[in-house]
Every structure is written in structure tokens, then in C-alpha cells.
Design a protein around this motif. Structure first.
Motif, PDB file in Angstrom:
ATOM      1  N   ILE A 178     -19.514  28.587  41.778  1.00 14.82           N
ATOM      2  CA  ILE A 178     -19.642  28.361  43.220  1.00 14.82           C
ATOM      3  C   ILE A 178     -20.884  27.517  43.504  1.00 14.82           C
ATOM      4  O   ILE A 178     -20.850  26.608  44.329  1.00 14.82           O
ATOM      5  N   LEU A 179     -21.964  27.790  42.804  1.00 15.59           N
ATOM      6  CA  LEU A 179     -23.191  27.003  42.996  1.00 15.59           C
ATOM      7  C   LEU A 179     -22.966  25.540  42.622  1.00 15.59           C
ATOM      8  O   LEU A 179     -23.415  24.635  43.328  1.00 15.59           O
ATOM      9  N   VAL A 180     -22.248  25.306  41.535  1.00 17.87           N
ATOM     10  CA  VAL A 180     -21.949  23.936  41.097  1.00 17.87           C
ATOM     11  C   VAL A 180     -21.027  23.252  42.097  1.00 17.87           C
ATOM     12  O   VAL A 180     -21.247  22.098  42.470  1.00 17.87           O
ATOM     13  N   LEU A 181     -20.002  23.975  42.551  1.00 19.22           N
ATOM     14  CA  LEU A 181     -19.068  23.393  43.519  1.00 19.22           C
ATOM     15  C   LEU A 181     -19.765  23.062  44.831  1.00 19.22           C
ATOM     16  O   LEU A 181     -19.507  22.012  45.423  1.00 19.22           O
ATOM     17  N   ALA A 182     -20.634  23.952  45.283  1.00 18.16           N
ATOM     18  CA  ALA A 182     -21.352  23.699  46.532  1.00 18.16           C
ATOM     19  C   ALA A 182     -22.152  22.401  46.449  1.00 18.16           C
ATOM     20  O   ALA A 182     -22.147  21.600  47.384  1.00 18.16           O
ATOM     21  N   LYS A 183     -22.801  22.201  45.337  1.00 14.44           N
ATOM     22  CA  LYS A 183     -23.580  20.970  45.161  1.00 14.44           C
ATOM     23  C   LYS A 183     -22.653  19.755  45.166  1.00 14.44           C
ATOM     24  O   LYS A 183     -22.941  18.746  45.812  1.00 14.44           O
ATOM     25  N   ALA A 184     -21.536  19.862  44.467  1.00 13.18           N
ATOM     26  CA  ALA A 184     -20.589  18.746  44.406  1.00 13.18           C
ATOM     27  C   ALA A 184     -19.957  18.467  45.770  1.00 13.18           C
ATOM     28  O   ALA A 184     -19.716  17.314  46.120  1.00 13.18           O
ATOM     29  N   TYR A 185     -19.687  19.531  46.544  1.00 14.56           N
ATOM     30  CA  TYR A 185     -19.081  19.372  47.862  1.00 14.56           C
ATOM     31  C   TYR A 185     -20.107  19.064  48.948  1.00 14.56           C
ATOM     32  O   TYR A 185     -19.745  18.839  50.102  1.00 14.56           O
ATOM     33  N   LYS A 186     -21.376  19.131  48.576  1.00 13.87           N
ATOM     34  CA  LYS A 186     -22.480  18.848  49.505  1.00 13.87           C
ATOM     35  C   LYS A 186     -22.505  19.834  50.669  1.00 13.87           C
ATOM     36  O   LYS A 186     -22.649  19.468  51.830  1.00 13.87           O
ATOM     37  N   VAL A 187     -22.336  21.116  50.323  1.00 20.02           N
ATOM     38  CA  VAL A 187     -22.427  22.201  51.302  1.00 20.02           C
ATOM     39  C   VAL A 187     -23.367  23.266  50.755  1.00 20.02           C
ATOM     40  O   VAL A 187     -23.662  23.295  49.564  1.00 20.02           O
ATOM     41  N   LYS A 188     -23.816  24.144  51.634  1.00 16.01           N
ATOM     42  CA  LYS A 188     -24.656  25.249  51.194  1.00 16.01           C
ATOM     43  C   LYS A 188     -23.787  26.272  50.470  1.00 16.01           C
ATOM     44  O   LYS A 188     -22.667  26.558  50.924  1.00 16.01           O
ATOM     45  N   PRO A 189     -24.272  26.841  49.377  1.00 16.77           N
ATOM     46  CA  PRO A 189     -23.488  27.858  48.665  1.00 16.77           C
ATOM     47  C   PRO A 189     -23.073  29.016  49.572  1.00 16.77           C
ATOM     48  O   PRO A 189     -21.990  29.575  49.407  1.00 16.77           O
ATOM     49  N   GLU A 190     -23.901  29.340  50.555  1.00 24.47           N
ATOM     50  CA  GLU A 190     -23.593  30.445  51.466  1.00 24.47           C
ATOM     51  C   GLU A 190     -22.273  30.222  52.196  1.00 24.47           C
ATOM     52  O   GLU A 190     -21.553  31.187  52.482  1.00 24.47           O
ATOM     53  N   SER A 191     -21.963  28.978  52.513  1.00 19.96           N
ATOM     54  CA  SER A 191     -20.709  28.718  53.223  1.00 19.96           C
ATOM     55  C   SER A 191     -19.505  29.057  52.335  1.00 19.96           C
ATOM     56  O   SER A 191     -18.508  29.595  52.813  1.00 19.96           O
ATOM     57  N   ILE A 192     -19.616  28.777  51.051  1.00 13.94           N
ATOM     58  CA  ILE A 192     -18.523  29.110  50.126  1.00 13.94           C
ATOM     59  C   ILE A 192     -18.463  30.623  49.915  1.00 13.94           C
ATOM     60  O   ILE A 192     -17.390  31.224  49.940  1.00 13.94           O
ATOM     61  N   PHE A 193     -19.621  31.262  49.729  1.00 17.49           N
ATOM     62  CA  PHE A 193     -19.653  32.714  49.553  1.00 17.49           C
ATOM     63  C   PHE A 193     -19.062  33.427  50.764  1.00 17.49           C
ATOM     64  O   PHE A 193     -18.314  34.400  50.627  1.00 17.49           O
ATOM     65  N   THR A 194     -19.382  32.948  51.961  1.00 25.76           N
ATOM     66  CA  THR A 194     -18.879  33.572  53.182  1.00 25.76           C
ATOM     67  C   THR A 194     -17.361  33.502  53.243  1.00 25.76           C
ATOM     68  O   THR A 194     -16.693  34.482  53.573  1.00 25.76           O
ATOM     69  N   ARG A 195     -16.799  32.348  52.915  1.00 28.02           N
ATOM     70  CA  ARG A 195     -15.340  32.190  52.924  1.00 28.02           C
ATOM     71  C   ARG A 195     -14.690  33.111  51.896  1.00 28.02           C
ATOM     72  O   ARG A 195     -13.661  33.724  52.164  1.00 28.02           O
ATOM     73  N   LEU A 196     -15.278  33.192  50.710  1.00 28.53           N
ATOM     74  CA  LEU A 196     -14.729  34.027  49.655  1.00 28.53           C
ATOM     75  C   LEU A 196     -14.806  35.496  50.064  1.00 28.53           C
ATOM     76  O   LEU A 196     -13.840  36.257  49.894  1.00 28.53           O
ATOM     77  N   LYS A 197     -15.907  35.897  50.647  1.00 22.05           N
ATOM     78  CA  LYS A 197     -16.088  37.292  51.074  1.00 22.05           C
ATOM     79  C   LYS A 197     -15.031  37.675  52.097  1.00 22.05           C
ATOM     80  O   LYS A 197     -14.460  38.764  52.030  1.00 22.05           O
ATOM     81  N   LYS A 198     -14.722  36.786  53.040  1.00 21.73           N
ATOM     82  CA  LYS A 198     -13.716  37.064  54.062  1.00 21.73           C
ATOM     83  C   LYS A 198     -12.358  37.325  53.434  1.00 21.73           C
ATOM     84  O   LYS A 198     -11.584  38.142  53.924  1.00 21.73           O
ATOM     85  N   GLU A 199     -12.058  36.644  52.359  1.00 18.68           N
ATOM     86  CA  GLU A 199     -10.755  36.799  51.724  1.00 18.68           C
ATOM     87  C   GLU A 199     -10.685  38.068  50.873  1.00 18.68           C
ATOM     88  O   GLU A 199      -9.638  38.690  50.765  1.00 18.68           O
ATOM     89  N   ASN A 202      -8.980  15.143  39.822  1.00 20.22           N
ATOM     90  CA  ASN A 202      -9.573  14.615  38.590  1.00 20.22           C
ATOM     91  C   ASN A 202     -11.027  14.198  38.794  1.00 20.22           C
ATOM     92  O   ASN A 202     -11.882  14.477  37.951  1.00 20.22           O
ATOM     93  N   GLN A 203     -11.310  13.553  39.888  1.00 22.22           N
ATOM     94  CA  GLN A 203     -12.692  13.149  40.167  1.00 22.22           C
ATOM     95  C   GLN A 203     -13.585  14.372  40.350  1.00 22.22           C
ATOM     96  O   GLN A 203     -14.694  14.413  39.847  1.00 22.22           O
ATOM     97  N   MET A 204     -13.073  15.374  41.055  1.00 18.30           N
ATOM     98  CA  MET A 204     -13.874  16.558  41.337  1.00 18.30           C
ATOM     99  C   MET A 204     -14.206  17.319  40.074  1.00 18.30           C
ATOM    100  O   MET A 204     -15.341  17.766  39.891  1.00 18.30           O
ATOM    101  N   TYR A 205     -13.232  17.496  39.188  1.00 23.03           N
ATOM    102  CA  TYR A 205     -13.537  18.270  37.987  1.00 23.03           C
ATOM    103  C   TYR A 205     -14.536  17.529  37.109  1.00 23.03           C
ATOM    104  O   TYR A 205     -15.356  18.150  36.441  1.00 23.03           O
ATOM    105  N   ARG A 206     -14.524  16.219  37.143  1.00 22.54           N
ATOM    106  CA  ARG A 206     -15.520  15.465  36.375  1.00 22.54           C
ATOM    107  C   ARG A 206     -16.917  15.596  36.979  1.00 22.54           C
ATOM    108  O   ARG A 206     -17.900  15.780  36.277  1.00 22.54           O
TER     109      ARG A 206
END
Length: 71
Positions: free
Chosen positions: A48-69, A20-24
Motif C-alpha cells: 500500500i505504501l508503494v502504491l500510494a507513492k506511485a499513485y501520488k496519494v497519501k497512504p492514509e487515503s488508501i488505508f481508509t478505503r480498505l478499512k471501509k471495505e 503494465n506501466q503501473m506494475y513496472r
């Protein structure tokens, strides 16, 4: 749970945030966030760009994980 979804969930938990906190914070629909974390669906590039900012990580780290899957 798929590895990408587990990765997103772990990022959220590292920030000590509930779903709930994250979606807000991210402005992502609660149901969508749940689908991403369980591997039912994947976020769009703008999300992904919005989530990266909220998670305080670089968007590339999320893209890399998604690409692997997906490849």
C-alpha cells in the motif's frame, strides 16, 4: 469489482497508466495488481505504501478505503 479495487483502478487511470506501466513503476507483480483491482485479494501494508507513492496519494487515503471495505 469491489469498491476498494475500483478505487485503485481509478487512481491508476487518473495517472493515465496501463496495468503494465503501473506494475513496472510500483514494482508490484502484474497478477497481484490485477487481483487488487478486481477485489480478489488485498495489498499488504508495505505494498500500500508503494502504491500510494506511485499513485501520488497519501497512504492514509488508501488505508481508509480498505478499512471501509473490511469492516
Amino acid at each position: 469489482m469491489k469498491p476498494f479495487g475500483e478505487y485503485l483502478r481509478n487512481l491508476r487511470l487518473e495517472q493515465k497508466l496501463s496495468g503494465n506501466q503501473m506494475y513496472r513503476i510500483a514494482g508490484v507483480h502484474r497478477g497481484s495488481l490485477s487481483k487488487y483491482e478486481t477485489g480478489i485479494s488485498y495489498p499488504s501494508i508495505p505494498t500500500i505504501l508503494v502504491l500510494a507513492k506511485a499513485y501520488k496519494v497519501k497512504p492514509e487515503s488508501i488505508f481508509t478505503r480498505l478499512k471501509k471495505e473490511l469492516i
